[in-house]
Design a protein around this motif. Structure first.
Motif, PDB file in Angstrom:
ATOM      1  N   GLU A   1       0.828  -1.215   0.000  1.00 22.99           N
ATOM      2  CA  GLU A   1       0.000   0.000   0.000  1.00 22.99           C
ATOM      3  C   GLU A   1       0.863   1.266   0.000  1.00 22.99           C
ATOM      4  O   GLU A   1       0.527   2.252  -0.650  1.00 22.99           O
ATOM      5  N   GLU A   2       1.996   1.220   0.688  1.00 19.05           N
ATOM      6  CA  GLU A   2       2.920   2.359   0.695  1.00 19.05           C
ATOM      7  C   GLU A   2       3.464   2.602  -0.720  1.00 19.05           C
ATOM      8  O   GLU A   2       3.518   3.742  -1.187  1.00 19.05           O
TER       9      GLU A   2
ATOM     10  N   GLN B   1       0.793   4.138  -2.896  1.00 20.94           N
ATOM     11  CA  GLN B   1       0.608   5.560  -2.588  1.00 20.94           C
ATOM     12  C   GLN B   1       1.696   6.399  -3.258  1.00 20.94           C
ATOM     13  O   GLN B   1       1.426   7.460  -3.824  1.00 20.94           O
TER      14      GLN B   1
ATOM     15  N   ASP C   1       0.987   6.513  -7.007  1.00 28.15           N
ATOM     16  CA  ASP C   1      -0.120   7.437  -7.279  1.00 28.15           C
ATOM     17  C   ASP C   1       0.363   8.887  -7.235  1.00 28.15           C
ATOM     18  O   ASP C   1      -0.012   9.703  -8.079  1.00 28.15           O
ATOM     19  N   LYS C   2       1.187   9.188  -6.246  1.00 25.28           N
ATOM     20  CA  LYS C   2       1.699  10.561  -6.103  1.00 25.28           C
ATOM     21  C   LYS C   2       2.587  10.929  -7.294  1.00 25.28           C
ATOM     22  O   LYS C   2       2.499  12.042  -7.819  1.00 25.28           O
TER      23      LYS C   2
END
Length: 182
Positions: free
Chosen positions: A165-166, A169, A172-173
């Motif tokens: 999940e990290e 993220q 996505d950024k």
């Protein structure tokens, strides 16, 4: 020597019948129900796009799998298309098509680990080997329940999920920043 590959010494190999709870069959009740079929799955992002609201009188015969928060839906029809999705709170108690195997984690599995495991190339490619049929090549329940899954301790499953999940993220950024600079 009969296992697919080596795993750490504190992991175990289990077949699906050892690490999944049984699916729950339930026919729709009341006037309307929320239904999830293959079309409801976004197979690129592995999410449920939206459940259909259907009158019980118009329920398809395949509408009989009760799903709960924390389950993972895995399409048995054309599994190579990766119609796989995690059932989050908003879809708890919906009815899904029998075209899905509803992976219900037992106490040995952290729900999100199961979700990521079912998306792995190991699982997808392995289950694709069982496909039968020409028009709608499919697998069956026993293919999923007899398949071997690598299961780490729960604490390791949580660590793996947190890391995945990290990374998502961060990705996505980066994508957001790239779009902003175009």
């Amino acid at each position: 020597s009969h296992y697919p590959f080596d795993i750490p010494s504190n992991w175990i190999w289990l077949n699906g019948s050892q690490c999944f709870n049984s699916m729950i069959n339930k026919k729709p009740e009341g006037d309307y129900f929320r239904y999830i079929d293959i079309e409801a799955i976004d197979n690129k992002n592995h999410v449920i796009k939206e459940a259909k609201k259907i009158r019980v009188a118009d329920a398809p015969s395949r509408a009989s799998r009760l799903i709960n928060e924390g389950d993972t839906l895995f399409s048995m029809v054309r599994p190579y298309l990766e119609n796989i999705a995690y059932v989050d709170k908003q879809y708890d108690k919906c009815i899904a098509s029998t075209g899905f195997y509803v992976c219900k984690p037992n106490k040995l599995l952290f729900p999100k680990y199961l979700y990521f495991l079912m998306q792995s190339k190991y699982v997808i490619n392995g289950l694709n080997l069982f496909m039968k049929g020409d028009n709608s090549p499919s697998i069956n329940n026993s293919n999923i329940t007899s398949f071997l899954y690598p299961i780490p301790p729960i604490s390791e499953q949580r660590r793996i999920v947190n890391k995945i999940e990290e990374i998502f993220q961060r990705t996505d950024k980066i994508q957001e920043n790239l779009k902003a600079n175009i």
